[in-house]
Motif scaffolding. Structure first.
Motif, PDB file in Angstrom:
ATOM      1  N   THR A   1      14.009   1.150 -11.945  1.00  0.00           N
ATOM      2  CA  THR A   1      12.899   1.289 -12.887  1.00  0.00           C
ATOM      3  C   THR A   1      12.114   2.567 -12.618  1.00  0.00           C
ATOM      4  O   THR A   1      11.686   2.797 -11.483  1.00  0.00           O
ATOM      5  N   PRO A   2      11.905   3.413 -13.630  1.00  0.00           N
ATOM      6  CA  PRO A   2      11.037   4.587 -13.437  1.00  0.00           C
ATOM      7  C   PRO A   2       9.645   4.152 -12.992  1.00  0.00           C
ATOM      8  O   PRO A   2       9.086   3.176 -13.502  1.00  0.00           O
ATOM      9  N   THR A   3       9.089   4.872 -12.037  1.00  0.00           N
ATOM     10  CA  THR A   3       7.825   4.463 -11.434  1.00  0.00           C
ATOM     11  C   THR A   3       6.752   5.512 -11.665  1.00  0.00           C
ATOM     12  O   THR A   3       6.920   6.677 -11.302  1.00  0.00           O
ATOM     13  N   GLY A   4       5.621   5.082 -12.274  1.00  0.00           N
ATOM     14  CA  GLY A   4       4.486   5.965 -12.465  1.00  0.00           C
ATOM     15  C   GLY A   4       3.593   5.974 -11.238  1.00  0.00           C
ATOM     16  O   GLY A   4       3.787   5.200 -10.297  1.00  0.00           O
ATOM     17  N   PRO A   5       2.575   6.835 -11.234  1.00  0.00           N
ATOM     18  CA  PRO A   5       1.694   6.965 -10.064  1.00  0.00           C
ATOM     19  C   PRO A   5       0.995   5.663  -9.675  1.00  0.00           C
ATOM     20  O   PRO A   5       0.889   5.354  -8.482  1.00  0.00           O
ATOM     21  N   LEU A   6       0.510   4.901 -10.663  1.00  0.00           N
ATOM     22  CA  LEU A   6      -0.205   3.671 -10.331  1.00  0.00           C
ATOM     23  C   LEU A   6       0.718   2.647  -9.682  1.00  0.00           C
ATOM     24  O   LEU A   6       0.357   2.005  -8.683  1.00  0.00           O
ATOM     25  N   ARG A   7       1.923   2.478 -10.256  1.00  0.00           N
ATOM     26  CA  ARG A   7       2.843   1.509  -9.690  1.00  0.00           C
ATOM     27  C   ARG A   7       3.349   1.952  -8.320  1.00  0.00           C
ATOM     28  O   ARG A   7       3.569   1.132  -7.424  1.00  0.00           O
ATOM     29  N   TYR A   8       3.526   3.254  -8.148  1.00  0.00           N
ATOM     30  CA  TYR A   8       3.937   3.791  -6.848  1.00  0.00           C
ATOM     31  C   TYR A   8       2.877   3.481  -5.795  1.00  0.00           C
ATOM     32  O   TYR A   8       3.193   3.066  -4.673  1.00  0.00           O
ATOM     33  N   THR A   9       1.613   3.668  -6.163  1.00  0.00           N
ATOM     34  CA  THR A   9       0.520   3.377  -5.227  1.00  0.00           C
ATOM     35  C   THR A   9       0.477   1.901  -4.889  1.00  0.00           C
ATOM     36  O   THR A   9       0.290   1.514  -3.714  1.00  0.00           O
ATOM     37  N   LEU A  10       0.652   1.041  -5.894  1.00  0.00           N
ATOM     38  CA  LEU A  10       0.654  -0.402  -5.654  1.00  0.00           C
ATOM     39  C   LEU A  10       1.812  -0.790  -4.741  1.00  0.00           C
ATOM     40  O   LEU A  10       1.658  -1.630  -3.843  1.00  0.00           O
ATOM     41  N   GLY A  11       2.968  -0.153  -4.939  1.00  0.00           N
ATOM     42  CA  GLY A  11       4.105  -0.425  -4.075  1.00  0.00           C
ATOM     43  C   GLY A  11       3.855   0.003  -2.641  1.00  0.00           C
ATOM     44  O   GLY A  11       4.279  -0.665  -1.686  1.00  0.00           O
ATOM     45  N   ALA A  12       3.153   1.112  -2.465  1.00  0.00           N
ATOM     46  CA  ALA A  12       2.831   1.582  -1.117  1.00  0.00           C
ATOM     47  C   ALA A  12       1.862   0.635  -0.428  1.00  0.00           C
ATOM     48  O   ALA A  12       1.992   0.345   0.770  1.00  0.00           O
ATOM     49  N   VAL A  13       0.870   0.129  -1.170  1.00  0.00           N
ATOM     50  CA  VAL A  13      -0.074  -0.838  -0.614  1.00  0.00           C
ATOM     51  C   VAL A  13       0.662  -2.116  -0.203  1.00  0.00           C
ATOM     52  O   VAL A  13       0.405  -2.693   0.864  1.00  0.00           O
ATOM     53  N   THR A  14       1.604  -2.551  -1.033  1.00  0.00           N
ATOM     54  CA  THR A  14       2.374  -3.762  -0.720  1.00  0.00           C
ATOM     55  C   THR A  14       3.140  -3.598   0.584  1.00  0.00           C
ATOM     56  O   THR A  14       3.133  -4.495   1.442  1.00  0.00           O
ATOM     57  N   THR A  15       3.795  -2.460   0.758  1.00  0.00           N
ATOM     58  CA  THR A  15       4.549  -2.228   1.993  1.00  0.00           C
ATOM     59  C   THR A  15       3.634  -2.243   3.204  1.00  0.00           C
ATOM     60  O   THR A  15       3.951  -2.864   4.234  1.00  0.00           O
ATOM     61  N   ARG A  16       2.480  -1.587   3.106  1.00  0.00           N
ATOM     62  CA  ARG A  16       1.554  -1.553   4.244  1.00  0.00           C
ATOM     63  C   ARG A  16       1.083  -2.964   4.609  1.00  0.00           C
ATOM     64  O   ARG A  16       1.023  -3.323   5.797  1.00  0.00           O
ATOM     65  N   ARG A  17       0.764  -3.766   3.611  1.00  0.00           N
ATOM     66  CA  ARG A  17       0.259  -5.118   3.896  1.00  0.00           C
ATOM     67  C   ARG A  17       1.354  -6.024   4.445  1.00  0.00           C
ATOM     68  O   ARG A  17       1.094  -6.839   5.341  1.00  0.00           O
ATOM     69  N   LEU A  18       2.572  -5.889   3.939  1.00  0.00           N
ATOM     70  CA  LEU A  18       3.662  -6.700   4.470  1.00  0.00           C
ATOM     71  C   LEU A  18       3.994  -6.292   5.905  1.00  0.00           C
ATOM     72  O   LEU A  18       4.286  -7.153   6.751  1.00  0.00           O
ATOM     73  N   ARG A  19       3.960  -5.016   6.192  1.00  0.00           N
ATOM     74  CA  ARG A  19       4.207  -4.562   7.574  1.00  0.00           C
ATOM     75  C   ARG A  19       3.111  -5.064   8.510  1.00  0.00           C
ATOM     76  O   ARG A  19       3.373  -5.426   9.665  1.00  0.00           O
ATOM     77  N   ARG A  20       1.863  -5.102   8.007  1.00  0.00           N
ATOM     78  CA  ARG A  20       0.766  -5.625   8.815  1.00  0.00           C
ATOM     79  C   ARG A  20       0.981  -7.109   9.112  1.00  0.00           C
ATOM     80  O   ARG A  20       0.779  -7.581  10.231  1.00  0.00           O
ATOM     81  N   LEU A  21       1.421  -7.861   8.098  1.00  0.00           N
ATOM     82  CA  LEU A  21       1.730  -9.279   8.301  1.00  0.00           C
ATOM     83  C   LEU A  21       2.863  -9.452   9.308  1.00  0.00           C
ATOM     84  O   LEU A  21       2.840 -10.358  10.146  1.00  0.00           O
ATOM     85  N   ALA A  22       3.893  -8.604   9.210  1.00  0.00           N
ATOM     86  CA  ALA A  22       5.017  -8.697  10.134  1.00  0.00           C
ATOM     87  C   ALA A  22       4.571  -8.463  11.571  1.00  0.00           C
ATOM     88  O   ALA A  22       4.961  -9.205  12.490  1.00  0.00           O
ATOM     89  N   ARG A  23       3.739  -7.443  11.785  1.00  0.00           N
ATOM     90  CA  ARG A  23       3.264  -7.149  13.139  1.00  0.00           C
ATOM     91  C   ARG A  23       2.432  -8.290  13.694  1.00  0.00           C
ATOM     92  O   ARG A  23       2.374  -8.492  14.910  1.00  0.00           O
TER      93      ARG A  23
END
Length: 351
Positions: free
Chosen positions: A125-147
């Protein structure tokens, strides 16, 4: 426990995770699984799963999705790329634990992005700036949960050692399942037995405009020339293309709906399943090879791909055939791995 599922496979894997005890804390007595009401065929899938007899403590409903994760101690999700899930995770406090179940090959991409700290955005799926930012936030929060030891991945995919090691080092609890709950269900209430010797599991690649429909149709016609074929449309199927398949000699087309893992579980050793690269090649290998059913994932010839299929996406989809062979671990010790045949040539009929 609460769960949001957005596809038939996610639904089935959510029930499997609960039945295996991977997602429910000792104090919890009820699992609430919500299937999105706006996803085609998902209501039919819910009915098929209910007909099998749900595990004690599981309630499955079809309804509108929540924009928050609620106050449940455990939240199960099948698609971390989902905008609904990502928005909910970004808005509020994460639950005590998040459990991720399979959502096709996207699960592998999710795991890789998690390990490599890349944004959770879909390959297709082509990704715009807003969705890219939301995806980056999701990764950070999931990594925080993993740690913090609060992220579990429950999968039937045979992950390679490197990816498993990366997830474990990050703090993810990785648990596997082999559809033990589904395998324990009786045949009572099962869909009618399929009589055709060859079953073709439809691909979403056609509806997604990633492969040429005419090439795909010619391949299906070639299979039918060798003997009767039952075609199971993908839940994301092109209605016009499927209508064309109904006119092909020797092809009987089913209606989309119940997960293929449920509707094909009664196949016998004199039958085979053929598909393009997909997660169903892996799930059906786990379920059907113990019954002697051949599951044959097919490579996609280069000429089939449309310009929409990027090299990265092609490589990602091509992993399915290898995963299916890896899932066939119980039989691989007895014989060499069966090579995937090319759709460009006709495969031999089942004896």
């Amino acid at each position: 426990m609460s769960a949001l599922v957005e596809s038939p496979l996610q639904l089935l894997c959510a029930v499997e995770a609960y039945a295996a005890g991977h997602v429910t804390p000792p104090a919890a007595t009820q699992a609430r699984i919500v299937a999105r009401s706006d996803v085609p065929t998902l209501a039919t899938a819910v009915g098929a799963v209910r007909d099998l007899g749900l595990p004690d403590g599981v309630d499955v409903t079809v309804g509108p999705v929540s924009r928050t994760l609620g106050g449940d101690p455990v939240h199960l999700v099948g698609d971390p790329f989902s905008g609904v899930f990502q928005t909910a995770l970004a808005r509020g406090t994460a639950p005590g634990r998040i459990v991720v179940v399979d959502d096709g090959l996207a699960t592998l991409d999710m795991a890789r992005r998690l390990v490599e700290a890349e944004p959770m955005v879909r390959l297709s799926t082509p990704t715009g700036p807003l969705r890219y930012t939301l995806g980056a936030v999701t990764t950070r929060r999931l990594r925080r949960l993993a740690r913090a030891g609060r992220l579990t991945m429950c999968t039937m995919l045979p992950l390679d050692d490197g990816l498993t090691a990366g997830l474990t080092a990050l703090g993810v609890e990785v648990v596997e399942h082999s559809f033990a709950w589904l395998g324990s269900r009786s045949d009572a209430g099962a869909p009618p037995a399929i009589e055709e010797p060859t079953v073709v599991v439809g691909s979403g690649l056609v509806a997604d405009r990633l492969v040429h429909a005419d090439q795909y149709a010619a391949w299906l016609a070639g299979l039918a020339a060798d003997g009767p074929v039952r075609y199971i449309p993908h839940r994301r199927h092109d209605a016009l293309v499927t209508a064309l398949f109904e006119r092909l000699p020797g092809v009987r087309v089913d209606v989309p709906g119940a997960p293929v893992e449920i509707r094909l579980r009664r196949l016998g050793a004199d039958q085979r399943v053929v598909s393009l690269p997909s997660t169903s090649a892996v799930t059906l290998t786990r379920l059907l090879t113990p019954r002697g059913v051949a599951v044959l994932p097919q490579d996609v010839p280069d000429s089939w791909w449309t310009p929409r299929a990027t090299p990265a996406l092609r490589e990602h989809l091509g992993v399915a055939a290898g995963l299916a062979r890896a899932a066939d671990a119980g039989r691989s010790a007895e014989r060499p791995a069966r090579p995937a045949s090319r759709p460009g040539r006709r495969t031999s009929p089942v004896a």
